[in-house]
Design a protein around this motif. Structure first.
Motif: not given
Length: 223
Positions: A79-102
């Motif tokens: 995010c500091l580098r505004t590296d959108l490709t890297a951010i895309h890869e991280i969001l893909e890796k995280i998936g939806y696990k952080d939606d648990e409990g919503i």
């Protein structure tokens, strides 16, 4: 109103903010404004866009920014580098696990009549997001969000990045803020806000938000 303002705000602006807040509290999802319209409405009320947030809040500069170098995670670095490709890869890796409990309160009727269509929109959005077809991802995620039957901070995060990839940083910031509303302790929302603010040239606010995300992630890792 925030007591820190000490009454120093135009009455008309205060009235407009209350009106916007009231619309956000409508019971019916279709009656509530979407993030894009909210950001547009709030932009017209922001008179001094170049003033850092710590100045507006009366916080001394030396307390607003740490003198120690910030130790960033890979997500924070991207995010500091505004590296959108890297951010895309991280969001893909995280998936939806952080939606648990919503919380998503759904009646049986809503489930049977609307859930299939809503989940299909998300599925198509995920497929487009994975393929880096960000225009289609935006359309599908918007259908999911406008359906109003489920709330997903991850969908807001993915549409946020899709907006950034499409050179729409203001819309992206609205989604990052909405993700934080849904999940206040989620570091991803703060990280994405920082990326949006960097894209908008708001360096000081971006650094502060990046620090917030780092602190939230450190707090999560301790638990």
């Amino acid at each position: 109103m925030d007591s820190a303002l000490e009454g120093h705000f135009p009455e008309d602006d205060g009235t407009e903010l209350v009106r916007l807040a009231s619309r956000c509290l409508h019971y019916e999802a279709r009656e509530r404004p979407n993030a894009k319209s909210l950001v547009t409405a709030l932009m017209s009320l922001q008179k001094e866009t170049e003033v850092p947030s710590y100045v507006l809040m009366g916080i001394r500069q030396e307390t607003a920014s740490s003198t120690q170098p910030l130790s960033l995670t890979p997500f924070g670095e991207a995010c500091l580098r505004t590296d959108l490709t890297a951010i895309h890869e991280i969001l893909e890796k995280i998936g939806y696990k952080d939606d648990e409990g919503i919380a998503n309160e759904l009646s049986f009727q809503v489930w049977t009549n609307q859930m299939r269509e809503t989940l299909n929109s998300k599925k198509h959005g995920d497929t487009a997001f994975r393929a880096k077809d960000f225009a289609t991802a935006i359309d599908c995620y918007t259908q999911f969000i406008d359906g109003g039957t489920m709330v997903s901070p991850t969908v807001y995060a993915r549409r946020c990045l899709s907006y950034l990839m499409s050179e729409m940083p203001q819309e992206a910031l609205g989604d990052a803020m909405q993700a934080q509303v849904v999940s206040p302790e989620w570091p991803t929302a703060s990280y994405l806000q920082a990326a949006c603010l960097f894209s908008l040239g708001m360096e000081t606010d971006a650094q502060e938000t990046l620090k917030d995300g780092t602190n939230l992630e450190a707090k999560r890792n301790k638990n």
